[in-house]
Design a protein around this motif. Sequence first.
Motif, PDB file in Angstrom:
ATOM      1  N   VAL A 100     -22.441  77.763   9.607  1.00 31.47           N
ATOM      2  CA  VAL A 100     -23.714  78.372   9.946  1.00 31.47           C
ATOM      3  C   VAL A 100     -24.847  77.393   9.683  1.00 31.47           C
ATOM      4  O   VAL A 100     -25.747  77.222  10.470  1.00 31.47           O
ATOM      5  CB  VAL A 100     -23.911  79.652   9.117  1.00 31.47           C
ATOM      6  CG1 VAL A 100     -25.334  80.146   9.262  1.00 31.47           C
ATOM      7  CG2 VAL A 100     -22.937  80.697   9.559  1.00 31.47           C
ATOM      8  N   SER A 101     -24.792  76.735   8.566  1.00 34.60           N
ATOM      9  CA  SER A 101     -25.911  75.884   8.182  1.00 34.60           C
ATOM     10  C   SER A 101     -25.413  74.506   7.764  1.00 34.60           C
ATOM     11  O   SER A 101     -24.483  74.388   6.971  1.00 34.60           O
ATOM     12  CB  SER A 101     -26.659  76.537   7.017  1.00 34.60           C
ATOM     13  OG  SER A 101     -27.583  75.633   6.497  1.00 34.60           O
ATOM     14  N   ARG A 143     -28.028  72.169   7.298  1.00 37.69           N
ATOM     15  CA  ARG A 143     -29.251  71.552   6.793  1.00 37.69           C
ATOM     16  C   ARG A 143     -29.289  71.661   5.270  1.00 37.69           C
ATOM     17  O   ARG A 143     -29.142  72.745   4.724  1.00 37.69           O
ATOM     18  CB  ARG A 143     -30.454  72.261   7.405  1.00 37.69           C
ATOM     19  CG  ARG A 143     -31.763  71.558   7.095  1.00 37.69           C
ATOM     20  CD  ARG A 143     -32.838  72.029   8.031  1.00 37.69           C
ATOM     21  NE  ARG A 143     -34.085  71.370   7.678  1.00 37.69           N
ATOM     22  CZ  ARG A 143     -34.990  70.979   8.559  1.00 37.69           C
ATOM     23  NH1 ARG A 143     -34.781  71.165   9.821  1.00 37.69           N
ATOM     24  NH2 ARG A 143     -36.108  70.417   8.168  1.00 37.69           N
ATOM     25  N   ASP A 189     -47.395  76.134  10.988  1.00 40.43           N
ATOM     26  CA  ASP A 189     -46.393  77.120  10.574  1.00 40.43           C
ATOM     27  C   ASP A 189     -45.768  76.740   9.238  1.00 40.43           C
ATOM     28  O   ASP A 189     -45.814  75.581   8.830  1.00 40.43           O
ATOM     29  CB  ASP A 189     -45.317  77.228  11.644  1.00 40.43           C
ATOM     30  CG  ASP A 189     -45.869  77.827  12.933  1.00 40.43           C
ATOM     31  OD1 ASP A 189     -46.819  78.610  12.847  1.00 40.43           O
ATOM     32  OD2 ASP A 189     -45.359  77.486  14.012  1.00 40.43           O
ATOM     33  N   ALA A 221     -40.045  74.208   6.222  1.00 38.60           N
ATOM     34  CA  ALA A 221     -38.709  74.613   5.802  1.00 38.60           C
ATOM     35  C   ALA A 221     -38.693  74.956   4.316  1.00 38.60           C
ATOM     36  O   ALA A 221     -38.104  75.955   3.895  1.00 38.60           O
ATOM     37  CB  ALA A 221     -37.727  73.482   6.091  1.00 38.60           C
ATOM     38  N   GLN A 278     -40.382  78.300   3.754  1.00 36.80           N
ATOM     39  CA  GLN A 278     -39.564  79.437   4.209  1.00 36.80           C
ATOM     40  C   GLN A 278     -38.412  79.700   3.250  1.00 36.80           C
ATOM     41  O   GLN A 278     -38.081  80.855   2.963  1.00 36.80           O
ATOM     42  CB  GLN A 278     -39.034  79.164   5.612  1.00 36.80           C
ATOM     43  CG  GLN A 278     -40.119  79.241   6.673  1.00 36.80           C
ATOM     44  CD  GLN A 278     -39.536  79.292   8.077  1.00 36.80           C
ATOM     45  OE1 GLN A 278     -38.647  80.072   8.355  1.00 36.80           O
ATOM     46  NE2 GLN A 278     -40.026  78.442   8.939  1.00 36.80           N
ATOM     47  N   LEU A 279     -37.829  78.633   2.777  1.00 39.23           N
ATOM     48  CA  LEU A 279     -36.731  78.817   1.815  1.00 39.23           C
ATOM     49  C   LEU A 279     -37.253  79.389   0.504  1.00 39.23           C
ATOM     50  O   LEU A 279     -36.599  80.219  -0.131  1.00 39.23           O
ATOM     51  CB  LEU A 279     -36.027  77.485   1.561  1.00 39.23           C
ATOM     52  CG  LEU A 279     -35.003  77.109   2.623  1.00 39.23           C
ATOM     53  CD1 LEU A 279     -34.547  75.688   2.458  1.00 39.23           C
ATOM     54  CD2 LEU A 279     -33.804  78.054   2.548  1.00 39.23           C
ATOM     55  N   ALA A 324     -37.742  82.966   0.895  1.00 40.82           N
ATOM     56  CA  ALA A 324     -36.461  83.683   0.917  1.00 40.82           C
ATOM     57  C   ALA A 324     -35.919  83.894  -0.492  1.00 40.82           C
ATOM     58  O   ALA A 324     -34.889  84.556  -0.673  1.00 40.82           O
ATOM     59  CB  ALA A 324     -35.455  82.935   1.767  1.00 40.82           C
ATOM     60  N   ARG A 373     -27.700  87.210   9.855  1.00 47.54           N
ATOM     61  CA  ARG A 373     -27.987  86.425   8.654  1.00 47.54           C
ATOM     62  C   ARG A 373     -29.239  86.908   7.930  1.00 47.54           C
ATOM     63  O   ARG A 373     -29.470  86.563   6.780  1.00 47.54           O
ATOM     64  CB  ARG A 373     -28.116  84.949   9.044  1.00 47.54           C
ATOM     65  CG  ARG A 373     -26.776  84.348   9.437  1.00 47.54           C
ATOM     66  CD  ARG A 373     -26.897  82.857   9.628  1.00 47.54           C
ATOM     67  NE  ARG A 373     -27.579  82.537  10.864  1.00 47.54           N
ATOM     68  CZ  ARG A 373     -26.939  82.301  12.028  1.00 47.54           C
ATOM     69  NH1 ARG A 373     -25.639  82.349  12.075  1.00 47.54           N
ATOM     70  NH2 ARG A 373     -27.618  82.002  13.104  1.00 47.54           N
ATOM     71  N   ASP A 374     -30.028  87.676   8.613  1.00 42.38           N
ATOM     72  CA  ASP A 374     -31.216  88.275   7.979  1.00 42.38           C
ATOM     73  C   ASP A 374     -31.761  89.301   8.961  1.00 42.38           C
ATOM     74  O   ASP A 374     -31.192  89.515  10.033  1.00 42.38           O
ATOM     75  CB  ASP A 374     -32.266  87.210   7.662  1.00 42.38           C
ATOM     76  CG  ASP A 374     -33.236  87.659   6.570  1.00 42.38           C
ATOM     77  OD1 ASP A 374     -33.386  88.887   6.393  1.00 42.38           O
ATOM     78  OD2 ASP A 374     -33.829  86.820   5.898  1.00 42.38           O
ATOM     79  N   PHE A 395     -37.339  89.903  11.536  1.00 41.42           N
ATOM     80  CA  PHE A 395     -38.640  89.404  11.088  1.00 41.42           C
ATOM     81  C   PHE A 395     -38.689  89.489   9.564  1.00 41.42           C
ATOM     82  O   PHE A 395     -39.201  90.469   9.004  1.00 41.42           O
ATOM     83  CB  PHE A 395     -39.775  90.235  11.704  1.00 41.42           C
ATOM     84  CG  PHE A 395     -39.700  90.327  13.199  1.00 41.42           C
ATOM     85  CD1 PHE A 395     -40.007  89.228  13.992  1.00 41.42           C
ATOM     86  CD2 PHE A 395     -39.294  91.495  13.825  1.00 41.42           C
ATOM     87  CE1 PHE A 395     -39.918  89.305  15.374  1.00 41.42           C
ATOM     88  CE2 PHE A 395     -39.204  91.575  15.201  1.00 41.42           C
ATOM     89  CZ  PHE A 395     -39.512  90.467  15.982  1.00 41.42           C
ATOM     90  N   PRO A 396     -38.199  88.461   8.897  1.00 34.61           N
ATOM     91  CA  PRO A 396     -38.103  88.545   7.437  1.00 34.61           C
ATOM     92  C   PRO A 396     -39.447  88.752   6.748  1.00 34.61           C
ATOM     93  O   PRO A 396     -39.538  89.510   5.779  1.00 34.61           O
ATOM     94  CB  PRO A 396     -37.493  87.191   7.057  1.00 34.61           C
ATOM     95  CG  PRO A 396     -36.811  86.703   8.282  1.00 34.61           C
ATOM     96  CD  PRO A 396     -37.593  87.238   9.429  1.00 34.61           C
ATOM     97  N   GLU A 402     -27.618  83.474   3.330  1.00 32.18           N
ATOM     98  CA  GLU A 402     -27.502  83.785   4.765  1.00 32.18           C
ATOM     99  C   GLU A 402     -26.300  84.672   5.068  1.00 32.18           C
ATOM    100  O   GLU A 402     -25.807  84.709   6.201  1.00 32.18           O
ATOM    101  CB  GLU A 402     -27.449  82.483   5.559  1.00 32.18           C
ATOM    102  CG  GLU A 402     -28.768  81.725   5.462  1.00 32.18           C
ATOM    103  CD  GLU A 402     -28.845  80.585   6.442  1.00 32.18           C
ATOM    104  OE1 GLU A 402     -27.798  79.981   6.754  1.00 32.18           O
ATOM    105  OE2 GLU A 402     -29.947  80.299   6.901  1.00 32.18           O
TER     106      GLU A 402
END
Lengths: 621, 201
Positions: A9-10, A12, A90, A93, A96-97, A100, A193-194, A197-198, A601
């Motif tokens: 899935v990830s 990164r 925006d 990364a 956003q992490l 989360a 995975r979420d 719109f988290p 995720e």
Amino acid sequence: MTTLSHAPVSTRPIPNPKRSLITRLNMGTGIIVGAIFCWGTYYAMRAGRDMTDSHNVNKVLLASMLMWSFGFLVGIGALIGPFRWLIGKDLTAEEQLYLAGDGQGVKRYFKYCTDHKVVGIQYLVGVMTMLGVGGTMAMMIRTNLATPGSHLVTPNVYNSLVGLHGITMIIAMIIVATGPFGNYIMPIMIGARDMAFPRLNALSWWVLFTAIPVLCSAWFLGGIPTGWTAYAPLSDQAGPGMNAFLATIIIFAVSTAVAGMNITTTVIAMRAKGMKWNRVPIFVVGATISVALAIPAFPTFMLAMIQTGMDRTIATGFYDANVGGSGWLYANLFWIMGHPEVYVILIPGVAALMEIAPVFVRKPLFSYNAAIAGFAGIAGLSVLVWAHHMYMSGWMPSLNGPFMITTEFISVPTGLLFLVLVGTLWRGRPWMKLPMLSVYAFLWNFLIGGITGVYLSDVPADNYLHGSMFVTAHFHYTLMGAAFTGAMAGLVYWFPKMTGRMLNERAGYIAFWLIQIGFNVLFLGMFMAGAEGQPRRVADYAFVYEHSNMISTAGAYSVGIGMITLLWAVVHSWRNGKIAPMNPWGAKTLEWTVPYPVPLENFDVEPIITSDPYGYGKAAN
Amino acid sequence: MSTDTEFHIHHDSAEKVGRRERLGVRLLIVADGSFVFGMIFSWFYLRNLNENNAWLPKGVHTFTTASGYTAAIGLIIAALAHRAGEMNHGLRRVSSIVVFLALLIGAVYQWHQMAHMPFIAHDDNGRPFYNGAYASNWVLVAGANMFHYLLGAFVALGLVIRGYRTKLDPVLEEWRQRTAGSWFTWIAISGILCAIAASFK
């Protein structure tokens, strides 16, 4: 049900979060900024205004309450995302992490965390708190009604207790299943995975959170005399506490619209590969239909509150007959929302029980399509029955007949839900664990709630029963006896996935029986009192109703003790319970394929769905 | 393509994210539509009920029939300008600015209209009130228009600014233009519906 593809899935790497404004904001800063906005608005608006004029008082209070909510959102960082979008920068990364909640432990529960599992737990704790507050008020009401002539509380306080108990419980029940399980479990169930719109997911919770102190402030502003329905013109004329009610509903409607949109979008757009509509778990279908119904329903409630607020603050006359308004307008707007709202509450609870029944009888769900038809039929008809709440109001007597027919017709899709559950249990060998007991309790409670509902939908019978304790008992049988029982089953069933521990079984059984027996004693007693003619929402009553009220109060105490036992079981098991295996019930839905703690995720590899979720007893499964 | 400032922790393609955002906005439009439906219901319900002959009491001044439409003009221009930008990419930056300005000017006009409503009366103590259900409904419709103007202006300003930034995912930005288009179209429709209702005195 599933096979797992091996595409990662990830890939990164997770970077370290930068020390930016986002990392410094939390619930504490939210409360501080919210308080500054609230008090700032209060003092700024007070200045130079004649505060003996009720319109000015209402204006200042309502604005202060709404600014509290807005300020809290500013303070917790909810508006950083929109602002950054506005200026074209925006979130990175790292940010956003960080949002989360990655690697932040318990602190993330007090932040604007976008992880759906954190939001689910926040909803769970919020719901339990609201049920505790609303339940305490219920105990005070029942204690006051234990004997005639009791003066535990004054009539005015009693009125406020009834109204605030009502609205607190209604809000709690609307989110009792879709809040915790719709957020925590549902995305995993569909292989997402979420949420779609988290950030809006976090917003829906924190907006709702801001409504809680606003509603509580009603007590300090003289309470509300109107009951939870807040009928106009009484609500137009009520004291300052009414502003808290209005602000709460306006805030709650925003939260509901955002949450409803988010859940619906997630289910439509983020299902795992191979999860066709006929493979979607029934709880997901039920929760989605419920929130999709809420999307158009709640704005009319919000509109009714805004109109009331305008009458109270800037002297419009929507509900003032002297200047062309009408209380019937309020009643229509309120019940256009009000009856669908009953099904917004009911459907997720029933859907949770439908999810549970096949697991514990090891049989496929009986007629998945009938269950969908039942939910869809209820949702469709629910918008055509609102005026049955107004038979006796004098509004359009010529429409009583048509509304009686649509209301009675709704028992057809409701009957389908019964058939699905009974068909699933039929000739099965149930594994009598705690969640399964709730299925039987639901069938009993909802049968009584449903049949008494048929009486009330009948115009001549309603002529006698309207406004009596019979009505109160009926809707408690549907909302508490059915919907809450479903939510309680969901809590026990998904508790191992949400906390990593098994719920203390002995305490759970004790709580279950105390609640269910107490509930039936309480509300069967209330049916008796209602059938004898005792009016609802009245602080005192004649001696003729003494026995039925004493029975009801005894039942209420049993429910109260049961709830405390359940709370103890949840808290104790969460901290010290037996470690749960990954799939303690041997269920086939996707949430049981992920470990606890569930990864950020959810899935290490993308799930691919190859069969339906209820293939119990089939050789291929 | 550089995506320095555009990153999705859940690794979905811009296409998927864009479609999802459009669906979300359309669902919010359903909610807003329900609110607007409620307002229009209120208008005709109270008008037809005419309780105590006080829908429009004698001597109360009204807006002209055109007033509702003039209040909605900004919304309509914004929707048309945005559509023009969608059809012709060369016009996009200009159209974004036109959309923003139309909504801003429309908001100012709406504010002016709200500040100069002809039907505000005063009671015996000199306190102002909205005389008649017509007046009450008008101020509500104007408030809803104002909300649409302000929210639309926020979105439009975002699109203007983002139009000048180069480090954004062009596919996702394209979807966001379309998504914003859904919203602009809806608020224009809402403005027209309210104007039609408001023309029934």
